[in-house]
Design an enzyme around this catalytic site. Sequence first.
Site, PDB file in Angstrom:
ATOM      1  N   CYS A   1     -44.140 -19.740  -8.881  1.00 58.09           N
ATOM      2  CA  CYS A   1     -44.178 -18.889 -10.077  1.00 58.09           C
ATOM      3  C   CYS A   1     -43.179 -17.738  -9.953  1.00 58.09           C
ATOM      4  O   CYS A   1     -42.660 -17.449  -8.882  1.00 58.09           O
ATOM      5  CB  CYS A   1     -45.613 -18.401 -10.243  1.00 58.09           C
ATOM      6  SG  CYS A   1     -45.982 -17.770 -11.863  1.00 58.09           S
TER       7      CYS A   1
ATOM      8  N   SER B   1     -43.258 -14.312 -10.216  1.00 61.09           N
ATOM      9  CA  SER B   1     -43.444 -13.079  -9.424  1.00 61.09           C
ATOM     10  C   SER B   1     -43.138 -13.324  -7.958  1.00 61.09           C
ATOM     11  O   SER B   1     -42.616 -12.432  -7.271  1.00 61.09           O
ATOM     12  CB  SER B   1     -44.871 -12.553  -9.532  1.00 61.09           C
ATOM     13  OG  SER B   1     -45.166 -12.278 -10.848  1.00 61.09           O
TER      14      SER B   1
ATOM     15  N   HIS C   1     -39.479 -13.198  -7.692  1.00 61.73           N
ATOM     16  CA  HIS C   1     -38.990 -11.813  -7.772  1.00 61.73           C
ATOM     17  C   HIS C   1     -39.021 -11.142  -6.389  1.00 61.73           C
ATOM     18  O   HIS C   1     -38.171 -10.325  -6.073  1.00 61.73           O
ATOM     19  CB  HIS C   1     -39.838 -10.977  -8.741  1.00 61.73           C
ATOM     20  CG  HIS C   1     -39.575 -11.264 -10.196  1.00 61.73           C
ATOM     21  ND1 HIS C   1     -38.349 -11.599 -10.685  1.00 61.73           N
ATOM     22  CD2 HIS C   1     -40.395 -11.238 -11.281  1.00 61.73           C
ATOM     23  CE1 HIS C   1     -38.418 -11.779 -11.997  1.00 61.73           C
ATOM     24  NE2 HIS C   1     -39.646 -11.574 -12.383  1.00 61.73           N
TER      25      HIS C   1
ATOM     26  N   HIS D   1     -49.631 -16.943  -5.874  1.00 62.05           N
ATOM     27  CA  HIS D   1     -50.755 -16.327  -6.601  1.00 62.05           C
ATOM     28  C   HIS D   1     -51.339 -17.266  -7.643  1.00 62.05           C
ATOM     29  O   HIS D   1     -52.349 -16.936  -8.250  1.00 62.05           O
ATOM     30  CB  HIS D   1     -50.292 -15.021  -7.264  1.00 62.05           C
ATOM     31  CG  HIS D   1     -49.197 -15.242  -8.256  1.00 62.05           C
ATOM     32  ND1 HIS D   1     -47.896 -15.476  -7.872  1.00 62.05           N
ATOM     33  CD2 HIS D   1     -49.212 -15.315  -9.594  1.00 62.05           C
ATOM     34  CE1 HIS D   1     -47.160 -15.668  -8.944  1.00 62.05           C
ATOM     35  NE2 HIS D   1     -47.929 -15.596 -10.006  1.00 62.05           N
TER      36      HIS D   1
ATOM     37  N   CYS E   1     -52.296 -18.511 -13.279  1.00 58.64           N
ATOM     38  CA  CYS E   1     -51.271 -17.551 -13.721  1.00 58.64           C
ATOM     39  C   CYS E   1     -50.570 -17.998 -14.994  1.00 58.64           C
ATOM     40  O   CYS E   1     -50.911 -17.570 -16.081  1.00 58.64           O
ATOM     41  CB  CYS E   1     -50.230 -17.261 -12.651  1.00 58.64           C
ATOM     42  SG  CYS E   1     -49.018 -16.051 -13.238  1.00 58.64           S
TER      43      CYS E   1
HETATM   44  N1  COD Z   1     -32.483 -15.188 -24.757  1.00 54.73           N
HETATM   45  C1  COD Z   1     -33.207 -16.339 -24.896  1.00 54.73           C
HETATM   46  N2  COD Z   1     -33.709 -17.018 -23.839  1.00 54.73           N
HETATM   47  C2  COD Z   1     -33.463 -16.545 -22.608  1.00 54.73           C
HETATM   48  C3  COD Z   1     -32.685 -15.375 -22.385  1.00 54.73           C
HETATM   49  C4  COD Z   1     -32.201 -14.686 -23.537  1.00 54.73           C
HETATM   50  N3  COD Z   1     -31.469 -13.563 -23.422  1.00 54.73           N
HETATM   51  N4  COD Z   1     -32.626 -15.150 -21.067  1.00 54.73           N
HETATM   52  C5  COD Z   1     -33.324 -16.137 -20.472  1.00 54.73           C
HETATM   53  N5  COD Z   1     -33.819 -16.991 -21.400  1.00 54.73           N
HETATM   54  C6  COD Z   1     -34.686 -18.155 -21.197  1.00 54.73           C
HETATM   55  C7  COD Z   1     -34.320 -19.019 -20.019  1.00 54.73           C
HETATM   56  O1  COD Z   1     -33.370 -20.001 -20.360  1.00 54.73           O
HETATM   57  C8  COD Z   1     -35.673 -19.665 -19.672  1.00 54.73           C
HETATM   58  O2  COD Z   1     -35.881 -20.879 -20.353  1.00 54.73           O
HETATM   59  C9  COD Z   1     -36.704 -18.654 -20.172  1.00 54.73           C
HETATM   60  O3  COD Z   1     -35.992 -17.672 -20.908  1.00 54.73           O
HETATM   61  C10 COD Z   1     -37.453 -17.948 -19.027  1.00 54.73           C
HETATM   62  O4  COD Z   1     -38.210 -18.892 -18.370  1.00 54.73           O
HETATM   63  P1  COD Z   1     -38.555 -18.875 -16.795  1.00 54.73           P
HETATM   64  O5  COD Z   1     -38.854 -20.287 -16.408  1.00 54.73           O
HETATM   65  O6  COD Z   1     -37.517 -18.142 -16.072  1.00 54.73           O
HETATM   66  O7  COD Z   1     -39.863 -17.992 -16.701  1.00 54.73           O
HETATM   67  P2  COD Z   1     -41.420 -18.200 -16.925  1.00 54.73           P
HETATM   68  O8  COD Z   1     -41.745 -18.745 -18.267  1.00 54.73           O
HETATM   69  O9  COD Z   1     -42.012 -18.943 -15.779  1.00 54.73           O
HETATM   70  O10 COD Z   1     -41.905 -16.681 -16.820  1.00 54.73           O
HETATM   71  C11 COD Z   1     -41.474 -15.765 -17.740  1.00 54.73           C
HETATM   72  C12 COD Z   1     -42.055 -14.355 -17.484  1.00 54.73           C
HETATM   73  C13 COD Z   1     -41.416 -13.458 -18.483  1.00 54.73           C
HETATM   74  C14 COD Z   1     -43.560 -14.323 -17.689  1.00 54.73           C
HETATM   75  C15 COD Z   1     -41.802 -13.896 -16.026  1.00 54.73           C
HETATM   76  O11 COD Z   1     -40.490 -14.015 -15.724  1.00 54.73           O
HETATM   77  C16 COD Z   1     -42.215 -12.444 -15.809  1.00 54.73           C
HETATM   78  O12 COD Z   1     -41.618 -11.517 -16.271  1.00 54.73           O
HETATM   79  N6  COD Z   1     -43.296 -12.274 -15.068  1.00 54.73           N
HETATM   80  C17 COD Z   1     -43.864 -10.994 -14.779  1.00 54.73           C
HETATM   81  C18 COD Z   1     -44.922 -10.673 -15.764  1.00 54.73           C
HETATM   82  C19 COD Z   1     -46.192 -11.419 -15.517  1.00 54.73           C
HETATM   83  O13 COD Z   1     -47.107 -11.440 -16.298  1.00 54.73           O
HETATM   84  N7  COD Z   1     -46.304 -12.046 -14.403  1.00 54.73           N
HETATM   85  C20 COD Z   1     -47.458 -12.766 -14.042  1.00 54.73           C
HETATM   86  C21 COD Z   1     -47.279 -13.316 -12.649  1.00 54.73           C
HETATM   87  S1  COD Z   1     -45.892 -14.385 -12.577  1.00 54.73           S
HETATM   88 ZN    ZN Z   2     -47.273 -16.071 -11.845  1.00 58.35          ZN
END
Ligand code: COD
Ligand code: ZN
Length: 377
Positions: free
Chosen positions: A47, A49, A52, A69, A176
């Site tokens: 995941c 976090s 990160h 997590h 999560c």
């Molecule tokens: N415009 C449009 N799409 C975009 C842009 C943009 N400027 N930048 C990136 N993207 C797209 C990417 O192509 C991708 O498809 C998507 O955004 C992001 O997806 P992932 O796979 O990187 O991330 P996720 O869905 O697994 O997680 C997204 C979160 C925002 C939840 C995560 O990154 C985060 O911020 N987590 C912390 C907050 C939280 O609640 N965490 C819980 C524990 S993880």
């Molecule tokens: Zn998570």
Amino acid sequence: MATAGKVIKCKAAICWGPKQPLSIEEIEVAPPKRHEVRVKIVATGVCRSDEHVISGALSNMKFPVILGHEAAGIVESVGEGVTDLKPGDKVIPLFVPQCGECRCCKNPDSNLCYENDIGKYNGVMRDKTTRFTCRGKPIHNFISTSTFTEYTVLDDIAVAKIHPDAPLEKVCLIGCGFSTGYGSAVNTGKVKPGSTCAVFGLGGVGLSVVIGCKVAGASRIIGIDLNNDKFARAKECGATECINPKDYDAPIHEVLAKMTDDGVDYAFEVIGNTSVMTSAFSSTHFGCGKAVIVGLAPSSAKLTIDPLEVLTGRTLTGAVFGGWKSKDNVPKLVRDYLDKKFNLDPLITHYMPFEKINEGFDLLCKGESIRTVLTFT
Ligand code: COD
Ligand code: ZN
Ligand code: ZN
């Protein structure tokens, strides 16, 4: 169990510091103390976090640490005073605990228990110590969970008992990614039937927002992503149309305003990018729109919005873990899954043995996976 009360030696992935691969090592896991449980992890998701921390984006971390997590497992043994869990129970660890006693736990509108370790990253149990050692060194915990290990120890406020029929290699996502996105739509956004929604970012969490919007009865769900490869899966989850900002000269909020008779009812930012948060907010209708922040922006970032956009009636909100009070709701979400209210399959692109954990993170970083689930054999 024969292991109860004894130290268990097992495999874990240790993060010795940022910007280096996780290292699979033998660790010792001490028995649970009062109000703690030791859990055998069966499946755990790769995941954001965790990534990160590995990339160094979370700067105030304590090392070394066992990350992870999002998981599901089986109780191995329980410490004194634990009344709601017994060996053999299927469980999901909770990175937002629910103590039931703090101001947030007592407020029906909040889920952010004071006992959480998000942002503080003290990396210890409630009693301020850790149950893990490796090569003679104590190893820190991660946000009340630490699931990249065959066995972990959890405070009993950070673990939910789930239905015995639950398939652990699927419902681990309820720990999560799924719950965070789904709850952002059904709890935090409170999406209404017939409404129009925009979801910015179609990763695992964004797709879970799409699923939540669909379950809530939204009639239009517009997915937005810079990567066209994400669109087919988004449609499988319930998006009615998908757009790529790169295909337009105009700012995306203007494109959405044209498509939706002056703006969407709900917009979700599921990326963690402050300029996308601003455009998500501007994409909502001026008199009645609601924007929900799901992504975590870098800690130094500030969000810029025009106060007039709030004055006219827009709302900006957010929540961690989809606003769910974790111990109360994780068992219910698992039951909803077993009742087929939603499907988790479209979110899982890869299964791998635990030892391949670094490959799982490579796929996430390259945007080639939605969720990789690691299993212990
Ligand atoms: N415009 C449009 N799409 C975009 C842009 C943009 N400027 N930048 C990136 N993207 C797209 C990417 O192509 C991708 O498809 C998507 O955004 C992001 O997806 P992932 O796979 O990187 O991330 P996720 O869905 O697994 O997680 C997204 C979160 C925002 C939840 C995560 O990154 C985060 O911020 N987590 C912390 C907050 C939280 O609640 N965490 C819980 C524990 S993880
Ligand atoms: Zn998570
Ligand atoms: Zn609490």
